[in-house]
Scaffold this motif. Structure first.
Motif, PDB file in Angstrom:
ATOM      1  N   THR A   1      -4.753 -14.584   3.245  1.00 14.68           N
ATOM      2  CA  THR A   1      -6.083 -13.940   2.675  1.00 14.68           C
ATOM      3  C   THR A   1      -5.719 -12.838   1.515  1.00 14.68           C
ATOM      4  N   SER A   2      -4.503 -12.915   0.911  1.00 13.15           N
ATOM      5  CA  SER A   2      -4.207 -12.193  -0.214  1.00 13.15           C
ATOM      6  C   SER A   2      -3.362 -12.605  -1.067  1.00 13.15           C
ATOM      7  N   VAL A   3      -3.453 -12.264  -2.352  1.00 13.31           N
ATOM      8  CA  VAL A   3      -2.291 -12.368  -3.537  1.00 13.31           C
ATOM      9  C   VAL A   3      -2.033 -11.028  -4.213  1.00 13.31           C
ATOM     10  N   GLY A   4      -1.026 -11.064  -5.025  1.00 14.25           N
ATOM     11  CA  GLY A   4      -0.702  -9.636  -5.688  1.00 14.25           C
ATOM     12  C   GLY A   4      -0.764  -9.585  -7.056  1.00 14.25           C
ATOM     13  N   PHE A   5      -0.926  -8.624  -7.699  1.00 17.49           N
ATOM     14  CA  PHE A   5      -0.905  -8.304  -8.988  1.00 17.49           C
ATOM     15  C   PHE A   5       0.128  -6.977  -9.462  1.00 17.49           C
ATOM     16  N   VAL A   6       1.035  -7.148 -10.121  1.00 16.72           N
ATOM     17  CA  VAL A   6       1.915  -6.109 -10.455  1.00 16.72           C
ATOM     18  C   VAL A   6       1.885  -5.945 -11.854  1.00 16.72           C
ATOM     19  N   GLY A   7       1.502  -4.773 -12.297  1.00 15.64           N
ATOM     20  CA  GLY A   7       1.108  -4.309 -13.548  1.00 15.64           C
ATOM     21  C   GLY A   7       2.488  -3.326 -14.092  1.00 15.64           C
ATOM     22  N   GLY A   8       2.525  -3.115 -15.434  1.00 15.92           N
ATOM     23  CA  GLY A   8       3.673  -2.345 -15.980  1.00 15.92           C
ATOM     24  C   GLY A   8       3.087  -0.748 -15.801  1.00 15.92           C
TER      25      GLY A   8
ATOM     26  N   TYR B   1       0.596  -0.709 -10.116  1.00 14.51           N
ATOM     27  CA  TYR B   1       1.097  -0.392 -11.309  1.00 14.51           C
ATOM     28  C   TYR B   1       2.312   0.295 -11.060  1.00 14.51           C
ATOM     29  N   VAL B   2       3.530  -0.254 -11.586  1.00 11.40           N
ATOM     30  CA  VAL B   2       4.919   0.468 -11.366  1.00 11.40           C
ATOM     31  C   VAL B   2       4.918   1.735 -12.361  1.00 11.40           C
ATOM     32  N   GLY B   3       4.450   1.574 -13.440  1.00  9.91           N
ATOM     33  CA  GLY B   3       4.489   2.618 -14.606  1.00  9.91           C
ATOM     34  C   GLY B   3       5.531   2.435 -15.637  1.00  9.91           C
TER      35      GLY B   3
ATOM     36  N   ALA C   1       6.417  -5.799  -5.330  1.00  6.65           N
ATOM     37  CA  ALA C   1       6.097  -7.194  -4.978  1.00  6.65           C
ATOM     38  C   ALA C   1       6.435  -7.402  -3.327  1.00  6.65           C
ATOM     39  N   THR C   2       7.591  -6.826  -2.839  1.00  3.54           N
ATOM     40  CA  THR C   2       8.400  -6.980  -1.541  1.00  3.54           C
ATOM     41  C   THR C   2       7.177  -6.343  -0.597  1.00  3.54           C
TER      42      THR C   2
ATOM     43  N   VAL D   1       2.466 -13.726  -6.026  1.00  2.00           N
ATOM     44  CA  VAL D   1       2.273 -12.210  -6.865  1.00  2.00           C
ATOM     45  C   VAL D   1       2.496 -12.809  -8.375  1.00  2.00           C
ATOM     46  N   TYR D   2       1.473 -12.295  -9.259  1.00  2.02           N
ATOM     47  CA  TYR D   2       1.445 -12.406 -10.844  1.00  2.02           C
ATOM     48  C   TYR D   2       1.867 -11.087 -11.332  1.00  2.02           C
ATOM     49  N   HIS D   3       2.864 -11.230 -12.452  1.00  7.45           N
ATOM     50  CA  HIS D   3       2.991  -9.869 -12.862  1.00  7.45           C
ATOM     51  C   HIS D   3       2.445  -9.772 -14.297  1.00  7.45           C
ATOM     52  N   ALA D   4       2.233  -8.586 -14.794  1.00  7.86           N
ATOM     53  CA  ALA D   4       2.102  -8.434 -16.323  1.00  7.86           C
ATOM     54  C   ALA D   4       2.782  -6.949 -16.613  1.00  7.86           C
TER      55      ALA D   4
END
Length: 378
Positions: A198-205, A235-237, A249-250, A260-263
């Motif tokens: 029921t979830s996906v992920g987004f990792v931003g810079g 957001y990793v920073g 992401a882990t 997981v989608y990253h930008a």
């Protein structure tokens, strides 16, 4: 190594003294980016290295490239920008020199070094990345006769051509694909999804208006695919924090996300590492990362490609053709092929046909104006 001088900055203190030198930034050795590194690690310090002997008359234009932090070799944003310059070098007979800042504080120094250069005089200076906007606002005012181009932000100045992208449109397609896959049992390469996810992920810079466009489009696409799927966001920073990307992401995979989608530039390499270790999937950004990061091709479903190379090439071409439009703002979306969702080189052929058909249909609907994609998170 063609006619380029490659620069690896060692810090503001180490380069500030060079600001008055002719020739633009120097220090480091010429190097090609690798597709698996976290950034090009050039060799010796302090000397300017040029590859081919040319005369000024051989060159249609001299171009200075100031890359975003994160460096060449990211297999993503900076490498895509370099491709535009390489294409211009081959097709338009231009010469370009490159600078790789390590931190935001170095942008202004490198911009000014190129602008002050007399050997050569630069016909165009390319500032790659939205974080350069503040520095360029000052630099462009200090050097009103110098032409600049900026990627990913707008500087309202008569000597700056600004290029932006509709990242939210391409990210919508990435979100739609992720939502449609996470709600079914799907296995390919080294990854798999569970139909009860029921979830996906987004990792931003860096958390910013620009990266939030990626987030907003992705979330809208996910919601269009299924109203029962949530998006976990972190957001990793920074854009060169592989360990931080992996950790973020882990945590998402451990919380039940299977895509997981990253930008996040080179930070996204950590996302791919986590996907591989967890037996899940990831979606890349800016370039086809199943090609530029081939070690992770077995978990990369696709990439939201952003044609930074087109923006760089077009700006250089305008200078060569003597029709540079300072003060202009060009926005590139799905309709202009400025952004696109590219299926993974290894996994694309295994995607369910109904998923690819629905994504293709959504693309046409966005271009036609039947789907309006938000550019800010809802």
């Amino acid at each position: 190594m063609d006619r380029r001088t490659f620069v690896k900055a060692t810090g503001v203190a180490g380069i500030a003294g060079l600001a008055g030198c002719s020739g633009g930034p120097s220090g480091g050795s010429t190097a090609e980016p690798t597709t698996e590194s976290g950034g090009s690690d050039s060799g010796g310090e302090g000397g300017e290295t040029t590859a081919a002997e040319t005369t000024e008359s051989d060159v249609a234009a001299n171009v200075g490239m100031v890359y975003a932090t994160g460096g060449l070799g990211d297999g993503s944003f900076n490498d895509q920008a370099q491709q535009g310059a390489l294409q211009a070098e081959e097709e338009l007979s231009i010469s370009f020199n490159e600078a790789q800042p390590d931190e935001v504080a170095q942008f202004k120094t490198f911009q000014q070094q190129f602008a002050q250069s007399t050997d050569p005089n630069y016909d165009l200076i390319c500032a790659i990345g939205f974080l350069q906007a503040d520095a360029l606002s000052q630099t462009s005012e200090s050097y009103p006769d110098q032409n600049f181009m900026l990627v990913d932000s707008v500087v309202d100045a008569p000597n700056v051509a600004s290029y932006t992208f509709k990242e939210h449109e391409g990210s919508y397609l990435a979100g739609l694909m992720a939502s449609l896959l996470t709600t079914r049992d799907f296995s390919a390469g080294a990854g798999s999804t569970a139909g009860d996810s029921t979830s996906v992920g987004f990792v931003g810079g860096v958390e910013s208006d620009l990266i939030k466009k990626f987030q907003a489009g992705f979330e809208a696409g996910v919601n269009a695919g299924s109203g029962d799927v949530d998006v976990l966001t972190n957001y990793v920073g920074g854009f060169n924090d592989v360990a931080g990307g992996k950790e973020a992401a882990t945590a998402m995979y451990n919380s039940g996300a299977d895509i997981v989608y990253h930008a996040a530039g080179n930070t996204g390499t950590g996302v791919f590492q986590a996907a591989q270790e967890q037996g899940k999937f990831a979606i890349g950004v800016d370039r086809d990362q199943s090609i530029t990061k081939p070690s992770y091709a077995d978990v990369i479903l696709g990439s939201m490609v952003k044609r930074v190379d087109t923006a760089v090439y077009n700006a250089i071409e305008s200078v060569v053709n003597d029709n540079f439009q300072g003060g202009s703002v060009v926005s590139l979306g799905l309709e202009q092929d400025g952004v696109a969702l590219i299926e993974g080189d290894q996994l694309g052929s295994e995607l369910p046909q109904d998923v690819t058909d629905e994504v293709a249909s959504a693309r046409e609907s966005i271009i036609a104006g039947d789907i309006s994609v938000p550019s800010t998170p809802q």
